[in-house]
Scaffold this active site. Structure first.
Site, PDB file in Angstrom:
ATOM      1  CE  LYS A  41      -0.417   0.080   4.993  1.00 30.91           C
ATOM      2  NZ  LYS A  41      -1.286   0.431   6.099  1.00 30.91           N
ATOM      3  NE  ARG A 139      -6.042   1.332  11.216  1.00 33.14           N
ATOM      4  CZ  ARG A 139      -4.807   1.218  10.777  1.00 33.14           C
ATOM      5  NH1 ARG A 139      -3.955   2.213  10.870  1.00 33.14           N
ATOM      6  NH2 ARG A 139      -4.381   0.097  10.233  1.00 33.14           N
ATOM      7  CE1 TYR A 277      10.643  31.866  -0.524  1.00 30.91           C
ATOM      8  CE2 TYR A 277      10.669  29.470  -0.404  1.00 30.91           C
ATOM      9  CZ  TYR A 277      10.432  30.632  -1.112  1.00 30.91           C
ATOM     10  OH  TYR A 277       9.981  30.568  -2.387  1.00 30.91           O
ATOM     11  CG  MET A 325       6.497  23.503  -3.268  1.00 29.58           C
ATOM     12  SD  MET A 325       5.278  24.534  -4.116  1.00 29.58           S
ATOM     13  CE  MET A 325       4.390  25.261  -2.761  1.00 29.58           C
TER      14      MET A 325
END
Ligand SMILES: Cc1ncc(COP(=O)(O)O)c(C=O)c1O
Length: 384
Positions: A41, A139, A277, A325
């Site tokens: 998965k 769950r 940044y 990013m």
């Protein structure tokens, strides 16, 4: 050997031999008669669904475990005919496609069972179902008190086959105290016994994940679901420690994934320059920078800003300033001869140095599972 793709900014290399080695280790643990499920998965924990699924089956895995209908359909579209179990939720409107593609389903909702009964009647085809027993993870799942009536609800529908009973440990990786998983195992075993007393035998019983496979043979039953260990990663430090404490030799896992990027620019900035940044890093000397075209969009967490390293020419280069990013910046002042498009290893080995997913996870306050699963699926995966 150089596997650098011609134009990719970064790429993931998957080691076939490491994967095979890890599969062999788990096969030795569980023995030849039990089935081994490769949990693929989340894009095979970021390693690449197609590549890992095919290699795992070639390497000796018997079943594949996915989370979603889409992942299951993708395996079928690749021509994979092995048993595939969808471990996650399949929306009611997706059940028809799931059954048409021969996907096995984990079930726990009466609504799913009712819709499946209609689907199999129309399709003229059986559905093989694995009931999820709630043993303490809270769950997905039906409780032990609901189990018998849920099984009966399924069995009275023609074409619905209860093939499996499954559960999942909640707290087996994060601890060296196994009272809670033992309780979960007891609930599971009691449920199996109660079904048997009611004349119901479920052929495929499975509860074990990597940590359980390493630590508790009594969790194996007849199918073992291994995810993180197949990728050569430990579930946690606690699992490693628990192996030692329980005098079990820790298996020597081989990490399967290496993540590399090509350097987009080399430049020198003076002492006192702010990097990136927010100006979170200021150079304390004349500093050579490697601008690496990988950022949090690619799955390199922003939490690694000013914290991690990359490997260039077998040496560590500190990541300085914020991870953006699409870019991060590394200090290569002490690494001579670094050039444009040289390789930077983000996860993996270079020379004698190694950066592990676990090390990045520790720096970012997360787990190795998340570090690898987050590597953007659009980044090329190459089998080496
Ligand atoms: C239901 C289920 N089974 C098995 C696994 C595999 O666990 P691991 O990666 O720890 O082996 C997972 C992973 O989260 C899971 O959700």
């Amino acid at each position: 050997m150089n596997h650098k793709p011609r134009t990719a900014l970064s790429w993931v290399e998957i080691s076939r031999s490491a994967l095979r080695h890890n599969i062999r280790l788990f096969r030795e643990l569980i023995g030849p008669r039990r089935k081994l499920m490769a949990v693929v998965k989340a894009n095979a924990y970021g390693h690449g669904l197609a590549e890992i699924s095919q290699l795992s089956l070639e390497g000796g895995a018997d079943w594949l475990g996915v989370n979603s209908l889409e992942e299951g359909l993708r395996l079928r579209s690749l021509g994979i005919g092995a048993p595939v179990l969808v471990l996650g939720y399949v929306p009611l409107d997706g059940l028809e496609e799931a059954i048409a593609a021969d996907l096995r389903l984990v079930v726990y909702n009466p609504e799913t069972v009712d819709r499946l009964a209609e689907v199999v009647r129309r399709a003229g085809k059986d559905a093989r179902l694995h009931i999820k027993l709630e043993t303490g993870t809270n769950r997905q799942g039906v409780t032990d008190r609901q189990l018998l009536s849920f099984v009966r609800r399924i069995r009275k529908r023609p074409g619905l086959v209860v093939e499996g009973l499954t559960s999942h440990f909640a707290n087996i990786e994060d601890t060296t105290n196994f009272e809670y998983p033992r309780r979960q195992l007891d609930i599971y075993k009691t449920a199996v016994a109660e079904l048997a007393a009611g004349g119901i035998s479920v052929p495929v019983k499975h509860m074990s994940c990597t940590a359980a496979a390493m630590l508790f043979p009594e969790t194996y039953f007849n199918l073992v679901r291994v995810g993180i260990g197949l990728y050569g990663l430990w579930p946690s430090k606690e699992t490693f420690l628990s192996c030692r404490l329980r005098k079990r030799r820790p298996p020597s896992l081989h990490p399967v994934l290496t993540w590399k990027a090509r350097i987009a620019q080399i430049k020198t900035v003076p002492k006192g320059a702010f990097i990136g940044y927010g100006g979170t890093y200021r150079t304390t000397r004349r500093t050579a920078l490697a601008i690496i075209p990988v950022g949090y969009y690619d799955g390199y967490g922003r939490g690694l800003s000013n914290a991690s390293h990359v490997l260039i020419k077998g040496r560590r280069a500190g990541v300085i300033g914020r991870v953006a990013m699409d870019f991060l910046t590394a200090d290569v002042t002490d690494i001579p001869g670094v050039g444009l498009e040289d390789e930077a290893v983000l996860i993996g080995r270079s020379g004698k140095e190694q950066i592990t997913a676990a090390a990045l996870a520790a720096l970012a306050g997360t787990i190795a599972y998340e570090v690898v699963a987050r590597i953007n699926p659009e980044i090329p995966r190459l089998v080496v």
